[in-house]
Motif scaffolding. Structure first.
Motif, PDB file in Angstrom:
ATOM      1  N   SER A  91       5.289   5.696   9.520  1.00  0.00           N
ATOM      2  CA  SER A  91       4.123   6.299   8.891  1.00  0.00           C
ATOM      3  C   SER A  91       4.552   7.303   7.839  1.00  0.00           C
ATOM      4  N   GLU A  92       3.661   7.525   6.881  1.00  0.00           N
ATOM      5  CA  GLU A  92       3.932   8.507   5.840  1.00  0.00           C
ATOM      6  C   GLU A  92       3.717   9.939   6.317  1.00  0.00           C
ATOM      7  N   ASP A  93       3.180  10.114   7.536  1.00  0.00           N
ATOM      8  CA  ASP A  93       2.952  11.466   8.046  1.00  0.00           C
ATOM      9  C   ASP A  93       4.164  12.029   8.796  1.00  0.00           C
ATOM     10  N   ASN A 112      -3.379   1.764   4.916  1.00  0.00           N
ATOM     11  CA  ASN A 112      -3.470   2.543   6.145  1.00  0.00           C
ATOM     12  C   ASN A 112      -3.965   1.723   7.328  1.00  0.00           C
ATOM     13  N   SER A 140      -1.645   5.083  11.616  1.00  0.00           N
ATOM     14  CA  SER A 140      -0.458   5.112  10.759  1.00  0.00           C
ATOM     15  C   SER A 140      -0.869   5.238   9.292  1.00  0.00           C
ATOM     16  N   LYS A 141      -0.176   6.092   8.570  1.00  0.00           N
ATOM     17  CA  LYS A 141      -0.458   6.302   7.152  1.00  0.00           C
ATOM     18  C   LYS A 141       0.482   5.451   6.303  1.00  0.00           C
ATOM     19  N   SER A 142      -0.117   4.583   5.494  1.00  0.00           N
ATOM     20  CA  SER A 142       0.685   3.723   4.622  1.00  0.00           C
ATOM     21  C   SER A 142      -0.166   3.312   3.435  1.00  0.00           C
ATOM     22  N   SER A 143      -0.093   4.100   2.376  1.00  0.00           N
ATOM     23  CA  SER A 143      -0.870   3.805   1.176  1.00  0.00           C
ATOM     24  C   SER A 143      -0.023   3.840  -0.090  1.00  0.00           C
TER      25      SER A 143
END
Length: 277
Positions: free
Chosen positions: A152-154, A110, A130-133
């Motif tokens: 992003s994952e969102d 993230n 930004s969501k990145s996990s």
């Protein structure tokens, strides 16, 4: 050398760049995405023939790759082991234009970080939001080096000022999908951005900034004003002739009443008249 063919295209693989195998001793619960091997996730080349390779364990391998006298020469320079990026897969690597001295590392924790490759991976700036996990989410630097854009994952893109790391609202994209914004691209020649999503409705979106020609706009405004002045002059001549021919019964109208029924064209006329006074 080894000849190879991919999708009907023949080529020659000059030399392989091995990534040495290292054992990673971590608790079992912390090693869900860390195995006893590594693989390259992202690469970027600079103008000095340096190849940066980001792997699945958070290392950045730096190689010197150049052709001298028709022969490919490959030398391992060093390996960046940044404390903050070590242990998390690297999604993407970008060089900051125009001098390409800074390296943007997008890790699967993230975070996006700007590091100095010459200072053992010292973190210069961090970008949050930004969501990145879990997934391979990538980012890109604008051609002028002013902005950083990321997926992003969102389900929406994220944008920052590159130097300060301050976020910029992305409502103008009008994009929010139930899924992943996996990749973004920035055209080097035009004001054009492409966004890739895991959505059935909009798999790939392309945004283009249309800038109106200011000279054309000014010319249009002058033409409108000129036409209004000519119409005003014609109306004054007609009214003058009518007053001379017959007694016209004119009732006074308040200034407030006129303003209440004023159109944009009348506004221009009024401003021009007031300017004359």
């Amino acid at each position: 050398m080894m000849e190879m063919e991919i999708n009907g295209v023949r080529g020659v693989m000059l030399q392989e760049l091995p990534l040495e195998i290292e054992k990673v001793h971590r608790p079992k619960e912390e090693s869900t995405n860390l195995l006893d091997h590594r693989h390259p996730n992202a690469m970027v080349l600079d103008e000095n023939d340096r190849l940066y390779i980001g792997d699945s364990l958070g290392y950045v391998h730096v190689w010197d790759v150049e052709v001298r006298h028709g022969q490919l020469t490959i030398n391992r320079l060093h390996k960046i082991k940044g404390k903050e990026i070590l242990g998390d897969p690297i999604n993407s690597l970008n060089l900051h234009p125009p001098d390409n001295k800074l390296l943007v590392v997008h890790s699967r924790d993230n975070f996006i970080r700007t590091i100095d490759p010459k200072q053992k991976g010292e973190v210069i700036q961090r970008y949050f939001g930004s969501k990145s996990s879990k997934a391979m989410v990538r980012s890109v630097v604008s051609p002028d080096g002013s902005y950083l854009l990321s997926g992003s994952e969102d389900g929406r893109p994220h944008l920052w000022w590159f130097t300060s790391g301050a976020p910029i609202g992305t409502e103008f994209f009008e994009l929010s999908v139930k899924g992943l914004v996996s990749d973004v691209a920035w055209n080097n020649e035009y004001n054009m951005i492409a966004v890739c999503t895991f959505s059935a409705e909009f798999p790939i979106l392309v945004y283009v900034h249309e800038k109106q020609d200011i000279f054309e706009e000014m010319g249009t405004r002058k033409k409108v004003k000129r036409n209004l002045l000519e119409e005003e002059k014609d109306d004054e001549e007609v009214l003058s002739r009518e007053e001379n021919e017959e007694d016209v019964d004119l009732k006074p109208v308040s200034y407030t009443h006129l303003r209440a029924h004023e159109t944009p064209e009348h506004l221009v006329c009024r401003l021009l008249l007031e300017k004359k006074k």
